[in-house]
Scaffold this motif. Structure first.
Motif, PDB file in Angstrom:
ATOM      1  N   LEU A  54      -3.491  17.167  14.536  1.00  0.00           N
ATOM      2  CA  LEU A  54      -2.128  16.869  14.094  1.00  0.00           C
ATOM      3  C   LEU A  54      -1.098  17.726  14.813  1.00  0.00           C
ATOM      4  N   ASP A  55      -1.457  18.963  15.105  1.00  0.00           N
ATOM      5  CA  ASP A  55      -0.516  19.884  15.727  1.00  0.00           C
ATOM      6  C   ASP A  55      -0.223  19.537  17.179  1.00  0.00           C
ATOM      7  N   ASN A  56      -1.051  18.670  17.786  1.00  0.00           N
ATOM      8  CA  ASN A  56      -0.827  18.293  19.179  1.00  0.00           C
ATOM      9  C   ASN A  56       0.189  17.163  19.323  1.00  0.00           C
ATOM     10  N   TRP A  57       0.582  16.540  18.217  1.00  0.00           N
ATOM     11  CA  TRP A  57       1.434  15.346  18.297  1.00  0.00           C
ATOM     12  C   TRP A  57       2.849  15.657  17.830  1.00  0.00           C
ATOM     13  N   HIS A  58       3.379  16.813  18.290  1.00  0.00           N
ATOM     14  CA  HIS A  58       4.690  17.249  17.800  1.00  0.00           C
ATOM     15  C   HIS A  58       5.795  16.241  18.120  1.00  0.00           C
ATOM     16  N   ASP A  59       5.659  15.484  19.208  1.00  0.00           N
ATOM     17  CA  ASP A  59       6.726  14.557  19.583  1.00  0.00           C
ATOM     18  C   ASP A  59       6.765  13.315  18.688  1.00  0.00           C
ATOM     19  N   TYR A  60       5.743  13.108  17.863  1.00  0.00           N
ATOM     20  CA  TYR A  60       5.666  11.902  17.041  1.00  0.00           C
ATOM     21  C   TYR A  60       5.685  12.238  15.545  1.00  0.00           C
ATOM     22  N   ARG A  61       6.073  13.463  15.248  1.00  0.00           N
ATOM     23  CA  ARG A  61       6.033  13.935  13.863  1.00  0.00           C
ATOM     24  C   ARG A  61       7.231  13.421  13.065  1.00  0.00           C
ATOM     25  N   VAL A  62       6.971  12.987  11.834  1.00  0.00           N
ATOM     26  CA  VAL A  62       8.009  12.567  10.898  1.00  0.00           C
ATOM     27  C   VAL A  62       8.173  13.677   9.860  1.00  0.00           C
ATOM     28  N   VAL A  63       9.388  14.188   9.719  1.00  0.00           N
ATOM     29  CA  VAL A  63       9.622  15.294   8.784  1.00  0.00           C
ATOM     30  C   VAL A  63      10.608  14.913   7.676  1.00  0.00           C
ATOM     31  N   SER A  64      11.221  13.742   7.780  1.00  0.00           N
ATOM     32  CA  SER A  64      12.131  13.287   6.736  1.00  0.00           C
ATOM     33  C   SER A  64      11.334  12.924   5.483  1.00  0.00           C
ATOM     34  N   ARG A  65      11.635  13.614   4.369  1.00  0.00           N
ATOM     35  CA  ARG A  65      10.874  13.334   3.144  1.00  0.00           C
ATOM     36  C   ARG A  65      11.058  11.889   2.693  1.00  0.00           C
ATOM     37  N   GLY A  82      -7.197   6.378 -16.806  1.00  0.00           N
ATOM     38  CA  GLY A  82      -8.496   6.364 -17.455  1.00  0.00           C
ATOM     39  C   GLY A  82      -9.675   6.617 -16.538  1.00  0.00           C
ATOM     40  N   SER A  83      -9.422   6.853 -15.259  1.00  0.00           N
ATOM     41  CA  SER A  83     -10.504   7.127 -14.318  1.00  0.00           C
ATOM     42  C   SER A  83     -10.225   8.424 -13.563  1.00  0.00           C
ATOM     43  N   VAL A  84     -11.270   8.965 -12.980  1.00  0.00           N
ATOM     44  CA  VAL A  84     -11.136  10.183 -12.184  1.00  0.00           C
ATOM     45  C   VAL A  84     -10.546   9.834 -10.821  1.00  0.00           C
ATOM     46  N   ALA A  85      -9.583  10.631 -10.379  1.00  0.00           N
ATOM     47  CA  ALA A  85      -8.977  10.440  -9.061  1.00  0.00           C
ATOM     48  C   ALA A  85      -8.723  11.815  -8.447  1.00  0.00           C
ATOM     49  N   VAL A  86      -8.260  11.814  -7.208  1.00  0.00           N
ATOM     50  CA  VAL A  86      -7.955  13.060  -6.502  1.00  0.00           C
ATOM     51  C   VAL A  86      -6.453  13.133  -6.266  1.00  0.00           C
ATOM     52  N   ALA A  87      -5.865  14.240  -6.672  1.00  0.00           N
ATOM     53  CA  ALA A  87      -4.448  14.482  -6.400  1.00  0.00           C
ATOM     54  C   ALA A  87      -4.326  15.509  -5.289  1.00  0.00           C
ATOM     55  N   ALA A  88      -3.258  15.379  -4.505  1.00  0.00           N
ATOM     56  CA  ALA A  88      -2.965  16.350  -3.449  1.00  0.00           C
ATOM     57  C   ALA A  88      -1.457  16.475  -3.335  1.00  0.00           C
ATOM     58  N   ASP A  89      -1.003  17.525  -2.656  1.00  0.00           N
ATOM     59  CA  ASP A  89       0.431  17.674  -2.431  1.00  0.00           C
ATOM     60  C   ASP A  89       0.918  16.608  -1.451  1.00  0.00           C
ATOM     61  N   ILE A  90       2.094  16.095  -1.680  1.00  0.00           N
ATOM     62  CA  ILE A  90       2.692  15.154  -0.724  1.00  0.00           C
ATOM     63  C   ILE A  90       2.924  15.904   0.590  1.00  0.00           C
ATOM     64  N   PRO A  91       2.465  15.370   1.717  1.00  0.00           N
ATOM     65  CA  PRO A  91       2.588  16.109   2.977  1.00  0.00           C
ATOM     66  C   PRO A  91       4.049  16.357   3.361  1.00  0.00           C
ATOM     67  N   GLU A  92       4.286  17.528   3.944  1.00  0.00           N
ATOM     68  CA  GLU A  92       5.633  17.870   4.396  1.00  0.00           C
ATOM     69  C   GLU A  92       5.984  17.166   5.708  1.00  0.00           C
ATOM     70  N   SER A  93       4.963  16.692   6.417  1.00  0.00           N
ATOM     71  CA  SER A  93       5.186  15.934   7.639  1.00  0.00           C
ATOM     72  C   SER A  93       3.987  15.033   7.857  1.00  0.00           C
ATOM     73  N   LEU A  94       4.163  14.025   8.671  1.00  0.00           N
ATOM     74  CA  LEU A  94       3.051  13.187   9.107  1.00  0.00           C
ATOM     75  C   LEU A  94       3.314  12.753  10.535  1.00  0.00           C
TER      76      LEU A  94
END
Length: 250
Positions: free
Chosen positions: A6-17, A104-116
């Protein structure tokens, strides 16, 4: 897709929430499958986005049906995720995974990414190397492989990495995940590119002379913007030459 890629694609990064939330919502609404890497390519869970809650900064992902894999997901500090949306490749990190109850079911939560990272097809399309003008890779070897360096031909190239051929089986079975620093590509009419390479896959192939060779697929690591620009310049050059050949045949 490892975290380092991910760190190699700085030119294609989206940072707008706002844009990140919109893209993640669309992925979920279209039921796009998400490849979630837990411990590299050897441990992959196929999941999907179930929900998004910006107020609690929570991204909800479907859990693995494999209990042991689910435990490994929860034990990981972060997960590398890869999916696509309208033929565009989307990469993001899911940080701080934890188990939650979702409808009613088990799921996985994670932080919303700051960039993609959002990649058009062109950015990761692999170009085959021209047979008439082969490109050589100089690969510095660690002491356990005898030191020095090996010079091997490239098989293909993209803005994300390369594949090279070990026609003499001189490198042995390099471990997936091995990283080589200071690798050098001499790209015709463009110039040298120096980068790290991480071995991502290996495959034995049979050549036209019925001899066996080994093809290694690699990802660029720590590549600079200037070197990445030279790679893109060379890919554009190959595309022009290929289009000219096709026009001539037509």
């Amino acid at each position: 897709m490892s975290n380092s890629e991910l760190d190699n694609w700085h030119d294609y990064r989206v940072v707008s929430r706002r844009e990140i939330l919109a893209l993640l919502r669309q992925i979920g609404e279209k039921n796009q499958l998400v490849r979630m890497l837990i411990n590299g390519e050897a441990d992959v869970c196929v999941t999907s986005i179930l929900d998004l809650d910006p107020d609690s900064d929570t991204l909800v992902l479907d859990r693995s049906i494999d209990r042991d894999q689910h435990r490994r997901v929860l034990a990981a500090p972060r997960l590398s995720c890869e999916t696509s949306l309208d033929k565009i490749r989307i990469l993001f990190k899911a940080e701080n995974p934890r188990e939650i109850d979702y409808e009613g079911s088990v799921a996985v939560a994670a932080d919303i990414p700051e960039s993609l990272v959002r990649l058009q097809r062109r950015e990761f399309y692999r170009m085959q190397m021209p047979v008439s003008n082969p490109v050589k890779l100089v690969l510095p070897l660690p002491d356990e492989l005898g030191g020095g360096s090996a010079t091997v031909p490239l098989a293909d190239i993209s803005c994300g990495g390369i594949a090279f051929m070990d026609n003499k089986l001189a490198l042995g079975e390099l471990a997936i995940g091995s990283t080589f620093e200071g690798c050098r590509l001499d790209l015709p009419d463009v110039g040298p590119v120096v980068t790290g390479l991480e071995i991502r896959n290996a495959q034995d192939v049979t050549l036209l002379n019925n001899k066996t060779a080994r093809r290694f697929g690699c990802m660029f690591t720590g590549i600079s913007r200037g070197n990445l620009a030279n790679v893109q310049k060379y890919i554009t050059k190959l595309e022009r030459e290929r289009n000219a050949r096709l026009a001539g045949l037509g």
